[in-house]
Design a protein around this motif. Structure first.
Motif, PDB file in Angstrom:
ATOM      1  N   ARG A 364      53.607  45.299  41.706  1.00 60.86           N
ATOM      2  CA  ARG A 364      53.883  43.857  41.785  1.00 60.86           C
ATOM      3  C   ARG A 364      55.277  43.535  42.350  1.00 60.86           C
ATOM      4  NH1 ARG A 364      49.496  41.682  38.874  1.00 60.86           N
ATOM      5  NH2 ARG A 364      48.644  43.177  37.412  1.00 60.86           N
ATOM      6  N   ALA A 423      46.051  50.420  41.087  1.00 57.37           N
ATOM      7  CA  ALA A 423      45.094  49.305  41.067  1.00 57.37           C
ATOM      8  C   ALA A 423      45.686  48.093  41.792  1.00 57.37           C
ATOM      9  CB  ALA A 423      44.745  48.938  39.624  1.00 57.37           C
ATOM     10  N   PHE A 424      46.976  47.815  41.511  1.00 54.79           N
ATOM     11  CA  PHE A 424      47.632  46.682  42.168  1.00 54.79           C
ATOM     12  C   PHE A 424      47.673  46.903  43.690  1.00 54.79           C
ATOM     13  CE2 PHE A 424      51.611  45.243  44.135  1.00 54.79           C
ATOM     14  CZ  PHE A 424      51.405  43.882  44.069  1.00 54.79           C
ATOM     15  N   GLY A 426      45.929  48.831  45.528  1.00 55.45           N
ATOM     16  CA  GLY A 426      44.582  48.852  46.100  1.00 55.45           C
ATOM     17  C   GLY A 426      44.065  47.443  46.362  1.00 55.45           C
ATOM     18  N   THR A 427      44.288  46.551  45.396  1.00 59.13           N
ATOM     19  CA  THR A 427      43.811  45.164  45.559  1.00 59.13           C
ATOM     20  C   THR A 427      44.519  44.495  46.730  1.00 59.13           C
ATOM     21  OG1 THR A 427      43.587  45.076  43.171  1.00 59.13           O
ATOM     22  CG2 THR A 427      43.535  42.973  44.313  1.00 59.13           C
ATOM     23  N   VAL A 428      45.820  44.707  46.799  1.00 56.33           N
ATOM     24  CA  VAL A 428      46.594  44.049  47.854  1.00 56.33           C
ATOM     25  C   VAL A 428      46.221  44.626  49.221  1.00 56.33           C
ATOM     26  CG1 VAL A 428      48.929  43.686  48.715  1.00 56.33           C
ATOM     27  CG2 VAL A 428      48.471  43.494  46.289  1.00 56.33           C
ATOM     28  N   ALA A 430      43.522  45.979  50.148  1.00 50.54           N
ATOM     29  CA  ALA A 430      42.161  45.609  50.543  1.00 50.54           C
ATOM     30  C   ALA A 430      42.126  44.208  51.145  1.00 50.54           C
ATOM     31  CB  ALA A 430      41.235  45.676  49.327  1.00 50.54           C
ATOM     32  N   ALA A 431      43.061  43.360  50.712  1.00 47.46           N
ATOM     33  CA  ALA A 431      43.055  41.975  51.201  1.00 47.46           C
ATOM     34  C   ALA A 431      43.800  41.832  52.527  1.00 47.46           C
ATOM     35  CB  ALA A 431      43.700  41.063  50.161  1.00 47.46           C
ATOM     36  N   GLU A 460      48.577  32.318  43.385  1.00 48.28           N
ATOM     37  CA  GLU A 460      48.131  33.647  42.935  1.00 48.28           C
ATOM     38  C   GLU A 460      49.318  34.564  42.654  1.00 48.28           C
ATOM     39  OE1 GLU A 460      43.904  34.627  44.968  1.00 48.28           O
ATOM     40  OE2 GLU A 460      45.342  33.637  46.281  1.00 48.28           O
ATOM     41  N   GLN A 464      49.612  36.178  38.928  1.00 52.68           N
ATOM     42  CA  GLN A 464      49.494  37.623  38.673  1.00 52.68           C
ATOM     43  C   GLN A 464      50.437  38.068  37.546  1.00 52.68           C
ATOM     44  OE1 GLN A 464      51.130  40.576  41.127  1.00 52.68           O
ATOM     45  NE2 GLN A 464      52.616  39.246  42.112  1.00 52.68           N
TER      46      GLN A 464
END
Ligand code: NAP
Length: 490
Positions: A364, A423-424, A426-428, A430-431, A460, A464
């Motif tokens: 983050r 996880a963080f 990966g999410t970012v 992917a976007a 967002e 977060q």
């Protein structure tokens, strides 16, 4: 708890305010002789902030003394110095002191400083930003240049430019602002353009004394901010056009084409100034008059970059020598250095260089796995392009204060787990492919070709942190811990 802050730029000062409010002791280490960070370094002609200045103020330190909608750099620099003085922060800064090493020893961080001394802290925050290590180009022959040359962030004010032929390399925000200003002043300027940029043509209106006085009334200021926000969205689009492909992005792209076409009637020059990349991929410079300036007789754009430097000037890719007395390298920064060249050595010999061997990342934008109570502000994946810095800091520092309070309460040091960090990230990641940031090479891009900035909305970004769980953090034995001994406590 004692916190060591590295850097007295916007982030360090913002954090200092919150630490003082919470009654937490801190020291700031600053390699420069004054506060302001990048606003201390950069003094080039034409320097202006390129977001509406009210949104660049700290929400807890309104001044309303801005002379223009996009204030000159000198006013931002003064604002930060005034703030540091008025808040009593100056006395807590060790100036001209670079942190060379931050090492985790016996549950705390020992900082080794450039004056040979050391200091120990329960937590360290690297508030170094990412615009403090100049990127100097290595053109063949750079060292042979007989005139004066410098990086845009190290302007040499002892050199009088009157009557001199000035070459400016680079078309980022710095290069565009410098060329616009020197061109308007009538200097003989050559602008070396490797990649043309989309430019947002924005008038920089004066703010009248009456307006400044009215802005001191909170209700009027609120009304004004909403009006400006509406105007901004009407002229620059909503924040989502850069984030998701679709009709709004198409409208914005067309708008950039139209503005360029209107400003540059000569089709040949216009074609050369038209970027191949879509708008928003590189950070978009704002200028009211760059396009006018490059059409002036005293300013010449030179396309294709730099082949080599010679004693008398720059040779372009066609082999033409452009004779110069001064070269300004507006060639950007090593934006992925963050707190480096400082060494960071955590538990079990883990280093930041090891963590980032294949590219920078963070939890983050503020934490690194395996580095207990070592935090960053505006680290990798922070929203450096889409949210004004103080807004971004408000979210980050709010969460950081929660972590420090937890660390104090539990007498443990906190670091994000690898799983939570993965996880963080990966999410970012992917976007990002759908965003404009991913459509070309820019200073956000890492070794693997991924932009390392925030690909979601402002809201967002705030959400977060509200949603983040303290279970994302593993606990390490800390110096203040009286209940644990031996192995790392998790
Ligand atoms: P930048 O955006 O990274 O731009 C660097 C420029 O130098 C690019 O045009 C790049 O060309 C060129 N360049 C680099 N190496 C080169 C080489 N070897 N040969 C030829 N050209 C070369 O740097 P910046 O302008 O200093 O801006 C960095 C960031 O600082 C901005 O995006 C912004 O975030 C911040 N900034 C803000 C303000 C403001 O608020 N007013 C002002 C200045 C800067 P390529 O595109 O071809 O790589």
């Amino acid at each position: 708890m004692r916190v060591g802050i590295i850097g007295a730029g916007m982030s360090g000062l913002f954090l200092a305010h919150h630490l003082a409010e919470a009654g937490i002791d801190y020291t700031i280490f600053e390699k420069r002789a004054g506060v302001g960070g990048t606003w201390y370094d950069n003094t080039y002609p034409g320097l202006h902030v390129d977001v509406i200045t009210r949104s660049y103020e700290f929400p807890f330190a309104r001044k309303n003394y801005w002379s223009k909608r996009y204030a000159p750099g000198s006013e931002i620099s003064r604002y930060l110095s005034d703030f540091a003085r008025e808040e009593g922060i100056l006395a807590k800064v060790r100036f001209n002191t670079e942190v060379l090493l931050s090492a985790w020893e016996d549950g705390s961080w020992t900082l080794t400083l450039s004056d040979g001394t050391t200091e120990t802290f329960d937590a360290v925050v690297a508030a170094t930003g990412f615009l403090h290590v100049p990127k100097r180009p290595t053109f063949p022959g750079t060292d042979t240049f007989a005139g004066h040359s410098w990086h845009s962030s190290e302007w040499d004010h002892t050199v009088d430019l009157a009557g001199k032929r000035v070459g400016v390399v680079g078309t980022g925000s710095s290069g565009i602002q410098i060329v616009s200003e020197l061109g308007k002043r009538g200097h003989d300027v050559k602008h070396f353009i490797r990649t043309p940029q989309w430019i947002q043509i924005r008038e920089n209106k004066k703010i009248s004394v009456v307006e400044r006085l009215l802005l001191r009334i909170p209700a009027l200021a609120g009304y004004w901010d909403r009006r400006i926000m509406k105007l901004r969205i009407a002229t620059e689009g909503s924040e989502t056009w850069r984030l998701v492909p679709g009709p709004e992005r198409d409208v914005q792209t067309q708008r950039f084409y139209d503005e360029l076409a209107e400003a540059v009637p000569d089709p040949d020059l216009r074609a050369k100034l038209t970027p191949k990349d879509p708008p928003g991929c590189k950070r978009i410079p704002k200028s009211p008059d760059y396009y006018q300036v490059v059409q002036r007789p005293n300013v010449q754009p030179v396309f294709g970059g730099v082949q080599r430097v010679e004693a008398n000037g720059i040779v372009d890719p066609d082999g033409t020598l452009h004779e110069l007395d001064v070269i300004v390298y507006a060639t950007g920064f090593d934006t992925h250095a963050y707190m480096r060249p400082m060494d960071v050595v955590g538990p079990d010999g883990l280093t930041v260089d090891k963590l980032w061997a294949e590219g920078v990342y963070s939890y983050r934008g503020i934490g690194l796995p395996g580095m207990p109570n070592f935090f960053l502000l505006n680290g990798p994946f922070a929203p450096v392009n889409s949210v004004a810095i103080p807004t971004c800091l408000r979210d980050e520092v709010g969460f950081l204060m929660r972590l420090l309070a937890t660390s104090q309460r539990e007498s443990r040091a906190l670091a994000p787990t690898e799983e939570a960090t993965d996880a963080f990230c990966g999410t970012v990641r992917a976007a990002l492919p759908g965003t404009t940031y991913s459509l070309c090479d820019n200073w956000y891009t890492d070794q693997a070709g991924t932009a390392i900035i925030w690909p979601f909305t402002r809201q967002e970004h705030a959400d977060q942190y509200a949603d983040a769980s303290l279970a994302d953090f593993e606990r390490f034995e800390a110096r203040g811990d009286r209940t644990l001994s031996g192995e790392v406590a998790r």
